[in-house]
Design a protein around this motif. Structure first.
Motif, PDB file in Angstrom:
ATOM      1  N   HIS A 163       0.819  -1.225   0.000  1.00 33.95           N
ATOM      2  CA  HIS A 163       0.000   0.000   0.000  1.00 33.95           C
ATOM      3  C   HIS A 163       0.853   1.276   0.000  1.00 33.95           C
ATOM      4  O   HIS A 163       0.362   2.346  -0.345  1.00 33.95           O
ATOM      5  N   HIS A 165       2.030   2.727   2.740  1.00 38.52           N
ATOM      6  CA  HIS A 165       1.822   3.524   3.961  1.00 38.52           C
ATOM      7  C   HIS A 165       1.666   2.605   5.170  1.00 38.52           C
ATOM      8  O   HIS A 165       1.452   1.410   5.023  1.00 38.52           O
ATOM      9  N   HIS A 167      -0.050   1.092   8.600  1.00 41.63           N
ATOM     10  CA  HIS A 167      -1.379   0.791   9.134  1.00 41.63           C
ATOM     11  C   HIS A 167      -1.343   0.835  10.663  1.00 41.63           C
ATOM     12  O   HIS A 167      -0.278   0.823  11.259  1.00 41.63           O
ATOM     13  N   HIS A 172      -2.416   4.721   8.819  1.00 41.04           N
ATOM     14  CA  HIS A 172      -3.548   4.825   7.926  1.00 41.04           C
ATOM     15  C   HIS A 172      -4.650   3.853   8.350  1.00 41.04           C
ATOM     16  O   HIS A 172      -4.355   2.717   8.715  1.00 41.04           O
ATOM     17  N   HIS A 174      -8.203   1.924   7.203  1.00 45.70           N
ATOM     18  CA  HIS A 174      -9.070   1.597   6.078  1.00 45.70           C
ATOM     19  C   HIS A 174     -10.468   1.326   6.570  1.00 45.70           C
ATOM     20  O   HIS A 174     -10.656   0.830   7.676  1.00 45.70           O
TER      21      HIS A 174
HETATM   22 ZN    ZN Z   1      -3.320   0.548   3.388  1.00 47.23          ZN
END
Ligand code: ZN
Length: 175
Positions: A163, A165, A167, A172, A174
């Motif tokens: 991705h 980035h 988590h 980040h 989702h």
């Molecule tokens: Zn992600």
């Protein structure tokens, strides 16, 4: 070599770094500060933080503190003239969230929903249905000094690397 469960000793590509920072402008005024909340988590090597900060983070270890001054070209960019744009007042997030109750005033930094995602802009002029905004990032053209404390490092997961980035906490999220 299996690096899955080893804690990285220094910041390099594919390391998730957690850090706190205080940001000052050229006048020495504090502009931003992360210290009231959780540390910021980012995946190093993917442009998730401004270039000048990412370069300074390279090679730093947990517990290390440093200060870096970043020119606009390595920060939020140089200010562009004539970046004024007219947008419907109802596109401002502050207006949407308050259901039209918030009073929009010149000089306010507001968030606008655009095709490129949410952007921070500065209100220049307010009309009945539209506002003129300056689309330069509020920190564009500014020389910025970051005081950084590196808190913790961990190896990124495969999904974070794919991705581009971090988590989880400070990173980040989702839906
Ligand atoms: Zn992600």
């Amino acid at each position: 070599m299996n690096t899955e469960n080893t804690t990285p000793e220094a910041i390099t590509k594919n390391v998730v770094a957690m850090f706190h920072y205080t940001l000052h402008n050229e006048a020495g005024d504090e502009v931003e500060n992360s210290r009231a909340g959780d540390p910021i988590a980012y995946l190093h090597g993917y442009g998730n933080v401004i270039p000048g900060l990412e370069k300074a983070m390279e090679g730093k270890a947990p517990g290390e503190s440093f200060e870096v001054t970043v020119a606009p070209e390595e920060g939020y960019g140089v200010r562009q003239e004539n970046n004024s744009q007219r947008v419907p007042i109802k596109h401002l997030m502050e207006w949407q969230e308050s259901k039209g109750k918030v009073k929009i005033r010149p000089g306010m930094v507001v968030a606008v929903n655009t095709e490129q995602g949410v952007r921070q802009v500065t209100v220049v002029k307010v009309g009945k249905f539209n506002v003129d905004v300056d689309t330069n990032h509020p920190l564009a053209g500014k020389t910025l000094t970051f005081k950084v404390d590196v808190v913790e490092l961990r190896a990124a997961s495969d999904s974070e690397i794919s991705h581009g980035h971090a988590h989880g906490p400070g990173g980040h999220h989702h839906d």
